[in-house]
Design an enzyme around this catalytic site. Structure first.
Site, PDB file in Angstrom:
ATOM      1  N   ASP A 215      -3.864   3.178  22.243  1.00 13.01           N
ATOM      2  CA  ASP A 215      -4.277   2.151  23.285  1.00 13.01           C
ATOM      3  C   ASP A 215      -4.734   0.844  22.545  1.00 13.01           C
ATOM      4  O   ASP A 215      -4.740  -0.384  23.228  1.00 13.01           O
ATOM      5  CB  ASP A 215      -5.661   2.641  23.579  1.00 13.01           C
ATOM      6  CG  ASP A 215      -5.429   3.889  24.725  1.00 13.01           C
ATOM      7  OD1 ASP A 215      -6.204   4.932  24.877  1.00 13.01           O
ATOM      8  OD2 ASP A 215      -4.208   3.886  25.456  1.00 13.01           O
TER       9      ASP A 215
ATOM     10  N   ASP B 251      -3.794   2.357  30.239  1.00 15.12           N
ATOM     11  CA  ASP B 251      -4.161   3.306  29.272  1.00 15.12           C
ATOM     12  C   ASP B 251      -2.467   3.966  28.499  1.00 15.12           C
ATOM     13  O   ASP B 251      -1.899   4.116  29.533  1.00 15.12           O
ATOM     14  CB  ASP B 251      -4.953   4.403  29.727  1.00 15.12           C
ATOM     15  CG  ASP B 251      -5.039   5.691  28.847  1.00 15.12           C
ATOM     16  OD1 ASP B 251      -4.474   6.705  29.126  1.00 15.12           O
ATOM     17  OD2 ASP B 251      -5.859   5.525  27.946  1.00 15.12           O
ATOM     18  N   ILE B 252      -2.580   4.401  27.476  1.00 19.00           N
ATOM     19  CA  ILE B 252      -1.242   4.885  26.947  1.00 19.00           C
ATOM     20  C   ILE B 252      -1.567   6.354  27.007  1.00 19.00           C
ATOM     21  O   ILE B 252      -2.378   6.764  26.123  1.00 19.00           O
ATOM     22  CB  ILE B 252      -0.952   4.351  25.521  1.00 19.00           C
ATOM     23  CG1 ILE B 252      -0.708   2.952  25.693  1.00 19.00           C
ATOM     24  CG2 ILE B 252       0.244   5.069  24.928  1.00 19.00           C
ATOM     25  CD1 ILE B 252       0.401   2.393  26.568  1.00 19.00           C
TER      26      ILE B 252
ATOM     27  N   HIS C  11       8.167   2.201  11.083  1.00 17.53           N
ATOM     28  CA  HIS C  11       9.474   2.412  10.591  1.00 17.53           C
ATOM     29  C   HIS C  11       9.829   4.250  11.088  1.00 17.53           C
ATOM     30  O   HIS C  11       8.764   4.957  11.394  1.00 17.53           O
ATOM     31  CB  HIS C  11       9.396   2.680   8.921  1.00 17.53           C
ATOM     32  CG  HIS C  11       8.459   3.331   8.530  1.00 17.53           C
ATOM     33  ND1 HIS C  11       8.770   5.065   7.875  1.00 17.53           N
ATOM     34  CD2 HIS C  11       7.308   3.825   7.857  1.00 17.53           C
ATOM     35  CE1 HIS C  11       7.708   5.623   7.575  1.00 17.53           C
ATOM     36  NE2 HIS C  11       6.867   4.804   7.294  1.00 17.53           N
TER      37      HIS C  11
ATOM     38  N   GLU D  51      12.524   2.467   5.373  1.00 18.94           N
ATOM     39  CA  GLU D  51      11.197   1.943   4.876  1.00 18.94           C
ATOM     40  C   GLU D  51      10.642   2.703   3.539  1.00 18.94           C
ATOM     41  O   GLU D  51      10.210   2.198   2.504  1.00 18.94           O
ATOM     42  CB  GLU D  51      10.194   2.046   5.767  1.00 18.94           C
ATOM     43  CG  GLU D  51       8.706   1.475   5.425  1.00 18.94           C
ATOM     44  CD  GLU D  51       7.768   2.347   4.657  1.00 18.94           C
ATOM     45  OE1 GLU D  51       7.846   3.566   4.612  1.00 18.94           O
ATOM     46  OE2 GLU D  51       6.899   1.723   4.171  1.00 18.94           O
ATOM     47  N   GLU D  52      10.790   4.030   3.400  1.00 17.94           N
ATOM     48  CA  GLU D  52      10.427   4.921   2.330  1.00 17.94           C
ATOM     49  C   GLU D  52      11.437   4.465   1.181  1.00 17.94           C
ATOM     50  O   GLU D  52      10.926   4.817  -0.093  1.00 17.94           O
ATOM     51  CB  GLU D  52      10.609   6.426   2.720  1.00 17.94           C
ATOM     52  CG  GLU D  52       9.973   6.612   3.756  1.00 17.94           C
ATOM     53  CD  GLU D  52       8.288   6.659   3.576  1.00 17.94           C
ATOM     54  OE1 GLU D  52       7.825   6.211   2.791  1.00 17.94           O
ATOM     55  OE2 GLU D  52       7.494   7.320   4.531  1.00 17.94           O
TER      56      GLU D  52
ATOM     57  N   HIS E  64       3.616  12.434   2.562  1.00 13.99           N
ATOM     58  CA  HIS E  64       4.939  12.497   1.765  1.00 13.99           C
ATOM     59  C   HIS E  64       5.183  14.045   1.518  1.00 13.99           C
ATOM     60  O   HIS E  64       6.005  14.405   0.421  1.00 13.99           O
ATOM     61  CB  HIS E  64       4.986  11.683   0.681  1.00 13.99           C
ATOM     62  CG  HIS E  64       5.292  10.413   1.075  1.00 13.99           C
ATOM     63  ND1 HIS E  64       5.588   9.134   0.043  1.00 13.99           N
ATOM     64  CD2 HIS E  64       5.321   9.705   2.316  1.00 13.99           C
ATOM     65  CE1 HIS E  64       5.955   8.080   0.616  1.00 13.99           C
ATOM     66  NE2 HIS E  64       5.611   8.411   2.030  1.00 13.99           N
TER      67      HIS E  64
HETATM   68  N1  DTR Z   1       3.824   2.861   2.582  1.00 15.24           N
HETATM   69  C1  DTR Z   1       3.540   3.704   3.702  1.00 15.24           C
HETATM   70  C2  DTR Z   1       2.356   4.303   3.472  1.00 15.24           C
HETATM   71  C3  DTR Z   1       1.061   3.479   3.168  1.00 15.24           C
HETATM   72  C4  DTR Z   1       0.438   3.358   2.223  1.00 15.24           C
HETATM   73  N2  DTR Z   1      -0.380   2.450   2.329  1.00 15.24           N
HETATM   74  C5  DTR Z   1      -0.464   2.068   3.436  1.00 15.24           C
HETATM   75  C6  DTR Z   1      -1.178   0.666   4.060  1.00 15.24           C
HETATM   76  C7  DTR Z   1      -0.754   0.261   5.454  1.00 15.24           C
HETATM   77  C8  DTR Z   1       0.399   0.897   5.761  1.00 15.24           C
HETATM   78  C9  DTR Z   1       1.180   1.848   5.412  1.00 15.24           C
HETATM   79  C10 DTR Z   1       0.705   2.495   4.204  1.00 15.24           C
HETATM   80  C11 DTR Z   1       4.613   4.743   3.924  1.00 15.24           C
HETATM   81  O1  DTR Z   1       4.408   5.883   2.655  1.00 15.24           O
HETATM   82  O2  DTR Z   1       5.439   4.952   4.658  1.00 15.24           O
HETATM   83 ZN    ZN Z   2       5.683   7.051   3.770  1.00 17.23          ZN
HETATM   84 ZN    ZN Z   3       4.951   4.961   6.435  1.00 20.74          ZN
END
Ligand code: DTR
Ligand code: ZN
Ligand code: ZN
Length: 317
Positions: A306, A43-44, A125, A171-172, A287
């Site tokens: 989990d 379990d986490i 991310h 990532e953003e 966001h």
């Molecule tokens: N791109 C991601 C948020 C996000 C939007 N739709 C999905 C589907 C699957 C994973 C992530 C996402 C972000 O804004 O970091």
């Molecule tokens: Zn995002």
């Molecule tokens: Zn994200």
């Protein structure tokens, strides 16, 4: 016949163990070959995951309110995660890159041991947008991946395959860090990755339970877990290509992952299966500056952490 289910067996793992037992013997036939031991994921503790979120919130608060690429809050987040992993015995590597004229960083953590020709990766991310602390997006994924890695160390899990965990930068800005990592893999090292599991927004306040439908075996691993705990799921349709699994998929690596929803509204049919609020976004602070530690559903975070562990343990044996 030796069949051990060590650790705190999850319902799904117990089912898997029983299945293995059941398939080991067919009436009237010679016993099947000796089955391998099935180690269930521990379990986490969601309290541990939330403690990481509290730390990430403190970091954002102390650094201009965000943990965005190229800002002090991102580097402080990276240093926090790296320190935990170094102390736990991981081999960590920081990969540096430039995006929008600012320095970015990926953190890669390898658990010593296992067959390095079969690498199971789990990642998330670590950066937020500049408008907020990014606790659901994506402190939740980063904290759950971190706690799963620390659980590997705490239990001294020694799987057949090699385990690698990753926290991506930028990532953003458009999957910059994960794409940089994949693009800089040799063909041989890329071929060694047997699967990449992505966790981006796994604690949304009005949660859905979505499973990526990219690789069928990975999808089934997650599906079996949620079936085992009696939670219905849906295929993730909002994000094809919208998170860090995309560069891996483009490179031919099997991928999968979990998601609890972003700005789309939860339907009445989804409320009937999951609860929550119809007509409201899965995460109305997506966001935004209100994406703080108050913007997390603990039940969703617990279940997904989990499920993450179940998949890492199951796919690495
Ligand atoms: N791109 C991601 C948020 C996000 C939007 N739709 C999905 C589907 C699957 C994973 C992530 C996402 C972000 O804004 O970091
Ligand atoms: Zn995002
Ligand atoms: Zn994200």
């Amino acid at each position: 016949m030796k069949l051990s289910v060590s650790g705190r067996a999850s319902a799904a793992a117990a089912v898997a163990a029983v299945t293995l037992l059941a398939t080991g013997f067919t009436a009237g036939a010679a016993p099947a070959s000796e089955p391998v031991a099935v180690t269930a994921a521990p379990d986490i503790p969601v309290a541990n995951v939330k403690a990481h979120l509290t730390e990430l919130q403190s970091i954002a608060t102390a650094n201009g309110g965000n943990r965005a690429h190229g800002r002090a809050g991102y580097k402080a987040s990276l240093d926090y995660v790296k320190a935990k992993l170094d102390a736990a015995g991981f081999t960590t590597t920081i990969q540096q890159f430039t995006a929008s004229s600012r320095v970015g960083y990926n953190l890669i953590a390898d658990w010593p041991g296992g067959d390095t020709n079969q690498v199971v990766m789990a990642g998330s991310h670590l950066d937020s947008v500049s408008s907020g602390a990014g606790i659901n997006d994506n402190g939740t994924g980063s904290a759950a991946v971190l706690e799963a890695a620390l659980t590997v160390a705490r239990t001294d899990y020694q799987p057949t395959k090699h385990l690698r965990f990753a926290w991506w930068g930028a990532e953003e800005l458009g999957l910059v860090g994960s794409r940089y990592y994949v693009n800089n893999l040799s063909a041989a090292n890329r071929a060694r990755i047997s699967g990449y599991l992505n966790f981006d927004m796994i604690g949304s306040p009005n949660p859905g339970y979505f499973i990526y439908d990219d690789d069928p075996a990975i999808e089934k691993t997650f599906k079996d877990y949620f079936t085992g705990i009696g939670v219905p799921t849906e295929i993730e349709t909002e994000g094809d290509g919208r998170s860090d699994h995309a560069p891996f998929k483009s490179a031919g690596v099997p991928v999968g992952g979990l998601f609890t929803g972003a700005s789309r509204a939860k339907t009445a049919a989804q409320v009937a299966k999951w609860g929550g609020t119809s007509g409201q976004a899965f995460d109305r602070c997506y966001h935004s500056s209100c994406d703080t530690t108050a913007n997390v559903n603990d039940t969703a975070l617990n279940r997904n952490a989990d499920a993450l562990a179940h998949a890492v343990w199951t796919l690495s044996q």
